[in-house]
Design a protein around this motif. Structure first.
Motif, short mmCIF file in Angstrom:
data_model
loop_
_atom_site.label_atom_id
_atom_site.label_comp_id
_atom_site.label_asym_id
_atom_site.label_seq_id
_atom_site.Cartn_x
_atom_site.Cartn_y
_atom_site.Cartn_z
N ARG A 2 -16.23 -2.84 11.45
CA ARG A 2 -16.08 -4.18 10.89
C ARG A 2 -17.38 -4.68 10.30
O ARG A 2 -18.46 -4.50 10.87
CB ARG A 2 -15.60 -5.14 11.99
N SER A 91 -12.70 -4.82 7.47
CA SER A 91 -12.67 -3.83 8.55
C SER A 91 -12.01 -2.54 8.06
O SER A 91 -10.95 -2.57 7.45
CB SER A 91 -11.91 -4.38 9.75
N SER A 132 -18.79 -2.73 17.72
CA SER A 132 -17.42 -2.48 18.15
C SER A 132 -17.24 -2.99 19.58
O SER A 132 -18.06 -2.70 20.46
CB SER A 132 -17.11 -0.98 18.10
N PHE A 135 -12.55 -2.05 24.33
CA PHE A 135 -11.12 -2.30 24.30
C PHE A 135 -10.48 -2.07 25.66
O PHE A 135 -10.64 -1.00 26.25
CB PHE A 135 -10.44 -1.42 23.24
N PHE A 141 -6.18 -12.32 21.33
CA PHE A 141 -6.71 -12.36 19.97
C PHE A 141 -6.26 -13.63 19.25
O PHE A 141 -5.28 -14.27 19.63
CB PHE A 141 -6.22 -11.15 19.17
N LYS A 236 -7.56 -0.31 19.55
CA LYS A 236 -8.62 -0.15 18.55
C LYS A 236 -8.03 -0.07 17.14
O LYS A 236 -8.56 -0.69 16.20
CB LYS A 236 -9.44 1.11 18.85
N TYR A 239 -7.05 -3.51 16.06
CA TYR A 239 -8.21 -4.35 15.78
C TYR A 239 -8.86 -3.99 14.46
O TYR A 239 -9.25 -4.87 13.67
CB TYR A 239 -9.21 -4.21 16.92
N GLU A 240 -8.97 -2.69 14.18
CA GLU A 240 -9.70 -2.24 13.00
C GLU A 240 -8.86 -2.29 11.72
O GLU A 240 -9.41 -2.46 10.62
CB GLU A 240 -10.23 -0.81 13.20
N LYS A 255 -9.46 -11.60 15.61
CA LYS A 255 -10.71 -11.62 16.37
C LYS A 255 -10.37 -11.78 17.84
O LYS A 255 -9.32 -12.31 18.20
CB LYS A 255 -11.63 -12.75 15.90
N ILE A 256 -11.26 -11.31 18.69
CA ILE A 256 -11.06 -11.38 20.13
C ILE A 256 -11.33 -12.79 20.63
O ILE A 256 -12.32 -13.43 20.24
CB ILE A 256 -11.96 -10.38 20.85
#
Length: 262
Positions: A2, A91, A132, A135, A141, A236, A239-240, A255-256
């Protein structure tokens, strides 16, 4: 992998009025910048991507533009950028050679977003690789761009589902497993313990693609917070490359968040 990109607004060039519907053009900018350095890579990413179950996946996603100060002109469907800079997050799921390649081709690039009537010129001021995260099998999120969940109905038309729709969970998992297969070249092995829970009222967002052209279409998505449970490897990928559909058109970036107590 990202990246956080800081963009300068070059208002002296074209002004500060950006059409509200500019999400598709952001994708075009990514392809164009990549093509400056490596035409073969950009062509491959656009035309092929990763393939699974006869479907193509461009395994990247991006956020909306985060603008500190702005004004909405509803009458003309314009976003007036009052700040001098904006933030943009991009990302890429592939990691091999990605960091130096992306930083090299994006740095100091100048590009425009908008249509024939209203355009804004941006210049890349800086680009930073974000670390990163670790996870876990259950994480919370928040969307940075809307989640798109689409199903074809019996009439052949497309239904855009709210994340709260009972059909959404199956669709999200199916999309995630397809991207896993596309990236690794093989189906996911083993049992998937998957759960998806929306944590607030989803906010609908309707975006027009290719406005004013014969290819004009509208896509609906939702902004929300959610809790998801899935294997860390699949987490992952989500997220990516984004959750849901149309990640490479800027949908489903997240985003977390800190865990919300029950």
């Amino acid at each position: 992998m990202r990246f956080k990109i800081i963009l300068n607004i070059e208002k002296y060039a074209l002004g500060n009025a950006l059409p509200l519907n500019h999400q598709y053009e952001q994708s075009a900018v990514i392809y164009k910048i990549l093509s400056y350095a490596n035409t073969d890579y950009a062509t491959w990413l656009h035309d092929n991507g990763f393939t699974a179950d006869s479907k193509q996946f461009k395994l990247f996603t991006y956020s909306r533009l985060f603008i500190p100060q702005y004004t909405i002109d509803k009458q003309h469907a314009l976003l007036l950028i009052n700040s001098d800079t904006v933030e943009w997050y991009v990302s890429f799921l592939p990691e091999e050679s990605t960091e130096k390649f992306i930083q090299g081709v994006f740095m100091n690039q100048t590009f425009q977003l908008g249509n024939q009537r209203n355009r804004v010129q941006f210049r890349v001021q800086s680009i930073e690789v974000l670390p990163s995260p670790h996870f876990e099998e259950e994480m919370t999120f928040e969307t940075l761009s809307p989640i798109c969940i689409a199903l074809r109905n019996s009439d052949g038309r497309t239904d855009y589902l709210s994340p709260e729709d009972e059909r959404s969970k199956e669709s999200l998992l199916f999309s995630l497993l397809n991207r896993y297969e596309a990236f690794y070249g093989k189906p996911y092995a083993g049992t998937v313990d998957f759960n998806f829970e929306v944590l607030n009222a989803p906010k609908p967002v309707l975006i027009t693609f290719k406005a004013g052209t014969p290819e004009e279409s509208r896509v609906k998505g939702y902004m929300c917070r959610f809790k998801i449970k899935v294997n860390g490897e699949l987490m992952k990928i989500m997220y990516e490359s984004g959750i849901g559909m149309k990640g490479s058109l800027g949908w489903g970036m997240v985003k977390i968040c800190k865990k919300i107590k029950d």
